[in-house]
Design a protein around this motif. Structure first.
Motif, PDB file in Angstrom:
ATOM      1  N   GLN A   1     -47.303 -25.643 -15.968  1.00 36.07           N
ATOM      2  CA  GLN A   1     -47.534 -25.363 -14.706  1.00 36.07           C
ATOM      3  C   GLN A   1     -48.074 -23.800 -14.426  1.00 36.07           C
ATOM      4  O   GLN A   1     -46.999 -22.760 -14.278  1.00 36.07           O
ATOM      5  N   LEU A   2     -49.211 -23.271 -15.330  1.00 38.43           N
ATOM      6  CA  LEU A   2     -49.647 -22.114 -15.257  1.00 38.43           C
ATOM      7  C   LEU A   2     -50.509 -21.849 -14.104  1.00 38.43           C
ATOM      8  O   LEU A   2     -50.941 -22.708 -13.599  1.00 38.43           O
ATOM      9  N   SER A   3     -50.378 -20.538 -13.803  1.00 34.75           N
ATOM     10  CA  SER A   3     -51.456 -20.265 -12.657  1.00 34.75           C
ATOM     11  C   SER A   3     -52.975 -20.299 -13.120  1.00 34.75           C
ATOM     12  O   SER A   3     -53.238 -20.271 -14.203  1.00 34.75           O
ATOM     13  N   PRO A   4     -53.688 -20.357 -12.032  1.00 32.60           N
ATOM     14  CA  PRO A   4     -55.106 -20.605 -12.484  1.00 32.60           C
ATOM     15  C   PRO A   4     -55.582 -19.684 -13.224  1.00 32.60           C
ATOM     16  O   PRO A   4     -56.719 -19.748 -14.154  1.00 32.60           O
ATOM     17  N   PHE A   5     -55.231 -18.417 -13.223  1.00 34.75           N
ATOM     18  CA  PHE A   5     -55.847 -17.456 -14.087  1.00 34.75           C
ATOM     19  C   PHE A   5     -54.912 -17.013 -15.196  1.00 34.75           C
ATOM     20  O   PHE A   5     -55.080 -15.992 -16.033  1.00 34.75           O
ATOM     21  N   HIS A   6     -54.191 -17.977 -15.547  1.00 31.36           N
ATOM     22  CA  HIS A   6     -53.151 -17.793 -16.875  1.00 31.36           C
ATOM     23  C   HIS A   6     -53.821 -18.771 -17.976  1.00 31.36           C
ATOM     24  O   HIS A   6     -53.186 -19.933 -17.644  1.00 31.36           O
ATOM     25  N   MET A   7     -54.210 -18.376 -18.970  1.00 29.60           N
ATOM     26  CA  MET A   7     -54.447 -19.247 -20.138  1.00 29.60           C
ATOM     27  C   MET A   7     -53.233 -19.434 -20.957  1.00 29.60           C
ATOM     28  O   MET A   7     -52.627 -18.630 -21.305  1.00 29.60           O
ATOM     29  N   SER A   8     -53.251 -20.751 -21.414  1.00 24.55           N
ATOM     30  CA  SER A   8     -52.196 -21.206 -22.156  1.00 24.55           C
ATOM     31  C   SER A   8     -52.497 -20.827 -23.685  1.00 24.55           C
ATOM     32  O   SER A   8     -53.663 -20.594 -24.049  1.00 24.55           O
ATOM     33  N   TYR A   9     -51.218 -20.713 -24.382  1.00 30.94           N
ATOM     34  CA  TYR A   9     -51.302 -20.284 -25.656  1.00 30.94           C
ATOM     35  C   TYR A   9     -52.289 -21.045 -26.652  1.00 30.94           C
ATOM     36  O   TYR A   9     -52.224 -22.209 -26.742  1.00 30.94           O
ATOM     37  N   GLN A  10     -53.251 -20.354 -27.431  1.00 32.39           N
ATOM     38  CA  GLN A  10     -54.120 -21.308 -28.168  1.00 32.39           C
ATOM     39  C   GLN A  10     -53.882 -20.855 -29.793  1.00 32.39           C
ATOM     40  O   GLN A  10     -54.591 -21.477 -30.612  1.00 32.39           O
ATOM     41  N   GLY A  11     -52.929 -20.241 -30.165  1.00 32.65           N
ATOM     42  CA  GLY A  11     -52.480 -19.673 -31.643  1.00 32.65           C
ATOM     43  C   GLY A  11     -52.018 -20.704 -32.409  1.00 32.65           C
ATOM     44  O   GLY A  11     -51.588 -21.705 -31.915  1.00 32.65           O
ATOM     45  N   PRO A  12     -51.938 -20.576 -33.455  1.00 33.41           N
ATOM     46  CA  PRO A  12     -51.127 -21.404 -34.615  1.00 33.41           C
ATOM     47  C   PRO A  12     -49.708 -21.416 -34.358  1.00 33.41           C
ATOM     48  O   PRO A  12     -49.096 -20.824 -33.833  1.00 33.41           O
ATOM     49  N   GLN A  13     -49.215 -22.524 -34.526  1.00 34.76           N
ATOM     50  CA  GLN A  13     -47.671 -22.683 -34.405  1.00 34.76           C
ATOM     51  C   GLN A  13     -46.894 -22.044 -35.683  1.00 34.76           C
ATOM     52  O   GLN A  13     -45.826 -21.699 -35.363  1.00 34.76           O
ATOM     53  N   ILE A  14     -47.582 -21.982 -36.650  1.00 31.54           N
ATOM     54  CA  ILE A  14     -46.810 -21.425 -37.827  1.00 31.54           C
ATOM     55  C   ILE A  14     -47.672 -20.297 -38.450  1.00 31.54           C
ATOM     56  O   ILE A  14     -48.922 -20.648 -38.673  1.00 31.54           O
ATOM     57  N   LYS A  15     -47.181 -19.216 -38.657  1.00 31.98           N
ATOM     58  CA  LYS A  15     -47.679 -18.065 -39.669  1.00 31.98           C
ATOM     59  C   LYS A  15     -46.757 -18.051 -40.861  1.00 31.98           C
ATOM     60  O   LYS A  15     -45.632 -18.302 -40.971  1.00 31.98           O
ATOM     61  N   VAL A  16     -47.655 -17.591 -42.009  1.00 28.75           N
ATOM     62  CA  VAL A  16     -46.930 -17.485 -43.222  1.00 28.75           C
ATOM     63  C   VAL A  16     -46.981 -15.985 -43.778  1.00 28.75           C
ATOM     64  O   VAL A  16     -48.112 -15.511 -43.443  1.00 28.75           O
ATOM     65  N   GLN A  17     -45.806 -15.781 -44.312  1.00 27.89           N
ATOM     66  CA  GLN A  17     -45.738 -14.423 -44.728  1.00 27.89           C
ATOM     67  C   GLN A  17     -45.352 -14.597 -46.524  1.00 27.89           C
ATOM     68  O   GLN A  17     -44.800 -15.459 -47.013  1.00 27.89           O
ATOM     69  N   CYS A  18     -46.287 -13.794 -47.218  1.00 24.10           N
ATOM     70  CA  CYS A  18     -46.122 -13.914 -48.566  1.00 24.10           C
ATOM     71  C   CYS A  18     -44.825 -13.304 -49.007  1.00 24.10           C
ATOM     72  O   CYS A  18     -44.825 -12.008 -48.518  1.00 24.10           O
ATOM     73  N   GLY A  19     -43.904 -13.843 -49.691  1.00 23.33           N
ATOM     74  CA  GLY A  19     -42.859 -13.394 -50.125  1.00 23.33           C
ATOM     75  C   GLY A  19     -42.933 -12.243 -51.223  1.00 23.33           C
ATOM     76  O   GLY A  19     -42.121 -11.719 -51.700  1.00 23.33           O
ATOM     77  N   VAL A  20     -44.112 -11.921 -51.585  1.00 24.10           N
ATOM     78  CA  VAL A  20     -44.330 -10.973 -52.824  1.00 24.10           C
ATOM     79  C   VAL A  20     -44.810  -9.611 -52.145  1.00 24.10           C
ATOM     80  O   VAL A  20     -44.481  -8.671 -52.376  1.00 24.10           O
ATOM     81  N   CYS A  21     -46.153  -9.840 -51.437  1.00 22.10           N
ATOM     82  CA  CYS A  21     -46.635  -8.614 -51.200  1.00 22.10           C
ATOM     83  C   CYS A  21     -46.525  -8.467 -49.506  1.00 22.10           C
ATOM     84  O   CYS A  21     -46.732  -7.554 -49.028  1.00 22.10           O
TER      85      CYS A  21
END
Length: 86
Positions: free
Chosen positions: A44-64
């Motif tokens: 139930q977003l307002s007409p001018f509010h776009m839903s999130y389109q990004g990835p569900q998971i991000k990954v961080q390298c444990g070394v760098c």
């Protein structure tokens, strides 16, 4: 996560990663104060509010420490798996 990873920055790490689950919370803010005026529930977003389109998971390298989309780590691992001489 059922695919191997390879860090696109250090290009050596294949084993140490932090998985970051992203949680999107759609809100409307007061432009003057930044306070939350309204929280949107479900679809139930307002007409001018776009839903999130990004990835569900991000990954961080444990070394760098590089943080990228999961598909970036997967694609580099696939590329290096096929391009390595057997």
């Amino acid at each position: 996560m059922t695919s191997p990873y390879l860090c696109p920055n250090c290009k050596t790490n294949r084993t140490r990663f932090n998985l970051i689950e992203q949680l999107s919370e759609p809100v409307k803010l007061d432009p003057a104060t930044g306070a939350v005026v309204e929280r949107y529930e479900g679809e139930q977003l307002s007409p001018f509010h776009m839903s999130y389109q990004g990835p569900q998971i991000k990954v961080q390298c444990g070394v760098c420490g590089l943080i990228e989309d999961e598909k970036t780590f997967i694609k580099l691992a696939e590329y290096h798996q096929y391009s390595s001489p057997s």
